[in-house]
Write an enzyme that holds these catalytic residues in place. Structure first.
Site, PDB file in Angstrom:
ATOM      1  N   GLU A 194     -52.095 167.005  92.624  1.00  0.00           N
ATOM      2  CA  GLU A 194     -51.711 166.785  91.228  1.00  0.00           C
ATOM      3  C   GLU A 194     -52.200 165.412  90.798  1.00  0.00           C
ATOM      4  OE1 GLU A 194     -47.487 167.382  90.472  1.00  0.00           O
ATOM      5  OE2 GLU A 194     -47.608 168.941  92.035  1.00  0.00           O
TER       6      GLU A 194
ATOM      7  N   ASP B  99     -38.643 106.641  82.079  1.00  0.00           N
ATOM      8  CA  ASP B  99     -37.617 105.911  81.327  1.00  0.00           C
ATOM      9  C   ASP B  99     -36.276 106.591  81.412  1.00  0.00           C
ATOM     10  OD1 ASP B  99     -38.017 107.849  79.273  1.00  0.00           O
ATOM     11  OD2 ASP B  99     -39.787 106.679  78.690  1.00  0.00           O
TER      12      ASP B  99
ATOM     13  N   LYS C 173     -35.689 102.625  78.535  1.00  0.00           N
ATOM     14  CA  LYS C 173     -35.403 101.963  77.284  1.00  0.00           C
ATOM     15  C   LYS C 173     -34.019 102.351  76.816  1.00  0.00           C
ATOM     16  CE  LYS C 173     -39.422 103.364  75.740  1.00  0.00           C
ATOM     17  NZ  LYS C 173     -40.231 103.921  74.698  1.00  0.00           N
TER      18      LYS C 173
ATOM     19  N   MET D 127     -31.691 110.835  68.168  1.00  0.00           N
ATOM     20  CA  MET D 127     -31.206 109.454  68.147  1.00  0.00           C
ATOM     21  C   MET D 127     -30.199 109.231  67.018  1.00  0.00           C
ATOM     22  SD  MET D 127     -34.896 107.646  68.841  1.00  0.00           S
ATOM     23  CE  MET D 127     -35.856 108.732  67.791  1.00  0.00           C
TER      24      MET D 127
HETATM   25  N1  SAH Z   1     -39.467 112.808  73.392  1.00  0.00           N
HETATM   26  C1  SAH Z   1     -38.093 113.233  73.381  1.00  0.00           C
HETATM   27  C2  SAH Z   1     -37.272 112.528  72.337  1.00  0.00           C
HETATM   28  C3  SAH Z   1     -37.145 111.058  72.566  1.00  0.00           C
HETATM   29  S1  SAH Z   1     -36.069 110.315  71.388  1.00  0.00           S
HETATM   30  C4  SAH Z   1     -38.057 114.761  73.186  1.00  0.00           C
HETATM   31  O1  SAH Z   1     -39.064 115.363  72.832  1.00  0.00           O
HETATM   32  O2  SAH Z   1     -36.984 115.334  73.378  1.00  0.00           O
HETATM   33  C5  SAH Z   1     -34.554 110.308  72.242  1.00  0.00           C
HETATM   34  C6  SAH Z   1     -33.574 111.298  71.651  1.00  0.00           C
HETATM   35  O3  SAH Z   1     -33.855 112.612  72.072  1.00  0.00           O
HETATM   36  C7  SAH Z   1     -32.142 111.094  72.060  1.00  0.00           C
HETATM   37  O4  SAH Z   1     -31.517 110.075  71.307  1.00  0.00           O
HETATM   38  C8  SAH Z   1     -31.536 112.430  71.773  1.00  0.00           C
HETATM   39  O5  SAH Z   1     -31.282 112.575  70.400  1.00  0.00           O
HETATM   40  C9  SAH Z   1     -32.667 113.366  72.107  1.00  0.00           C
HETATM   41  N2  SAH Z   1     -32.526 113.947  73.464  1.00  0.00           N
HETATM   42  C10 SAH Z   1     -33.415 113.871  74.445  1.00  0.00           C
HETATM   43  N3  SAH Z   1     -32.982 114.566  75.525  1.00  0.00           N
HETATM   44  C11 SAH Z   1     -31.784 115.085  75.200  1.00  0.00           C
HETATM   45  C12 SAH Z   1     -30.845 115.897  75.863  1.00  0.00           C
HETATM   46  N4  SAH Z   1     -31.040 116.318  77.104  1.00  0.00           N
HETATM   47  N5  SAH Z   1     -29.710 116.245  75.207  1.00  0.00           N
HETATM   48  C13 SAH Z   1     -29.493 115.842  73.954  1.00  0.00           C
HETATM   49  N6  SAH Z   1     -30.348 115.075  73.264  1.00  0.00           N
HETATM   50  C14 SAH Z   1     -31.495 114.697  73.859  1.00  0.00           C
END
Ligand code: SAH
Length: 462
Positions: free
Chosen positions: A44, A250, A272, A385
């Site tokens: 088959e 960081d 930072k 942030m």
């Molecule tokens: N490049 C990163 C953002 C950097 S700015 C990205 O793409 O996610 C840093 C901010 O990212 C923090 O203040 C917070 O608002 C956010 N953030 C990053 N990781 C996080 C997480 N695990 N939980 C909640 N907020 C987060």
């Protein structure tokens, strides 16, 4: 070792497959991939096998197996569900010294088929000697994730230079050393990032180079480490993380993600904190240039995605100015990672037609954000942030016309084991947060989509 792994050249060779079901179809397809011509014999004929007949290298005979069909064949696979037929095929093939495989019956086989990872011309075979094909397949999927798809292209490229390298280096040791440095250096990286022509030129240059000090200098990998859960890393990120010998990371990079970097790599924390910069951005940029000039493969590991509020652009700007090779690997940004893990579909079509990522870092307490644009209905707004500015953000949104009862979520340490989600409305969230100990990093999501979390939330939290 019960079976010796060998790679069989089946190009234009006649093979026999007995059986017309799905398994026979899979085996026949595999033989076709290797270039064989196949006679398929089946009582088959299933739809899959019938479809194979479109290939001019396939001939199908509907009927029962007859020993004459073995004649001239270099390989036989029996895939019927009739034990009598399968064992007759096995016995007759063996007595004619034709390699035979009987599906799911190792004792009738003279060869077995491994689980295969095909990155042609690189082909990896995994076998459990017939003891546990499922275990072999599980192992294969682990290997799949560690062998980039581009390895095939790399092998193809260097294959074309084998003779030139042989002519240039007389001793085997020299050649081995040369290939090791090429396959782990910038030539390989160029191929992986899709620049085959440049890789070829670079390889030709290296073959010409007189001494080892003309060999490649360093490179910087700007890699997005995602929001915290290491399972969210990309394959490319992981590969580069395990390759780099210096790591600059960081504060945002989670411990679990950092743990995936090479054990013996030097780790430099350039973290930072919000107002306490461990290392000013300028110095980070300079450090990257210096380390690469010293010949290091430098991993610049960022939280989330390097191009989303990550200052990744500034860092590679400096590298480009200084002629340092670099590549950028995207990461899952906090907005997508946190919203998924919190069960908040950012653009659920019943509620939002757009989403906006915005920085909530309100410099010196002043708010220069385009508030009028942020209050549009049908728009989800994600603030990075924004924890410190939260009361101001809520107040400004209400002042500019977004309803006080608009749902809002605050996600703390999203995607990590410490994830917590606080929800409320623009009018209530500031008070809710005031009574809690909220830890950075946190992300704020404003919009009607937040209400979906009640139904779609799938991760435990506060
Ligand atoms: N490049 C990163 C953002 C950097 S700015 C990205 O793409 O996610 C840093 C901010 O990212 C923090 O203040 C917070 O608002 C956010 N953030 C990053 N990781 C996080 C997480 N695990 N939980 C909640 N907020 C987060």
């Amino acid at each position: 070792m019960d079976f010796l792994p060998l790679y069989f050249d089946l190009k234009d060779k006649p093979c026999l497959v007995i059986g017309g079901g799905e398994v026979a179809c899979r085996k026949a397809s595999l033989l076709l991939k290797a270039g064989a011509h196949i006679l398929i014999v089946a009582q088959e004929v299933g739809a899959g096998v019938r479809a194979l007949a479109e290939d001019s290298r396939v001939e199908i005979v509907q009927g029962s197996y007859a020993p004459e069909q073995l004649e001239g064949k270099v390989l036989v696979i029996a895939a019927t569900n009739n034990y009598r037929v399968n064992s007759a095929v096995s016995e007759q093939a063996k007595s004619n010294n034709i390699p035979v495989n009987v599906v799911d019956n190792p004792s009738l086989c003279s060869f077995i088929l491994p689980a295969i990872i095909d990155r042609s011309p690189i082909v990896v075979a995994v076998s459990s000697g017939g003891k546990s094909p499922v275990l072999a397949r599980l192992l294969r999927s682990r290997l799949e994730s560690t062998i980039p798809a581009a390895y095939g292209r790399l092998a193809e490229l260097v294959g074309g230079f084998r003779d030139a390298v042989k002519a240039r280096f007389s001793s085997i040791n020299q050649r081995r050393g040369f290939w090791e440095s090429v396959l782990q250096g910038d030539v390989a990286e160029l191929v992986f990032s899709g620049k085959e022509a440049e890789a070829g030129e670079r390889l030709a240059q290296l073959i010409e180079a007189r001494s080892s000090d003309e060999l490649p200098v360093g490179e910087v990998y700007l890699v997005g480490g995602g929001p915290g859960d290491p399972d969210l890393l990309t394959f490319r990120a992981l590969r580069l993380m395990q390759q780099a010998d210096v790591v600059l990371y960081d504060r945002l990079v989670s411990e679990a993600v950092l743990d995936m970097t090479r054990r013996d790599a030097e780790r430099i924390n350039v973290g930072k904190a919000r107002s306490r910069h461990t290392l000013p951005q300028e110095e980070i940029n300079d450090l990257l240039v210096r380390l690469a000039r010293e010949g290091h493969r430098v991993l610049r590991l960022k939280g989330g995605d390097p191009f989303v509020f990550g200052r990744g652009g500034e860092e590679i700007d400096k590298l480009a100015e200084n002629g340092i090779p670099f590549q950028v690997v995207p990461g899952i940004t906090a907005a997508t990672g946190c919203s998924c893990y919190a069960g908040i579909p950012l653009t659920h079509r019943d509620y939002a037609q757009s989403v906006r990522f915005i920085t909530g870092h309100l410099k010196d307490g002043t708010c220069k954000l385009p508030w009028d644009e942020l209050v549009h209905k049908g728009q989800t707004v994600v603030f990075y942030m924004g924890l410190i500015g939260l009361p101001t953000i809520c107040r400004k949104l209400i002042e500019h016309g977004r309803g006080p009862d608009t749902p809002i979520a605050l996600i703390q340490q999203g995607t990590t084991r410490n994830q917590r989600v606080f929800t409320g409305t623009l009018a209530t969230i500031a008070d809710i947060i005031a009574r809690q100990e909220v830890k950075a990093p946190t992300l704020i999501i404003v919009g009607e989509v937040v209400s979906l979390r009640e139904k779609l939330g799938w991760q435990g939290d506060a």
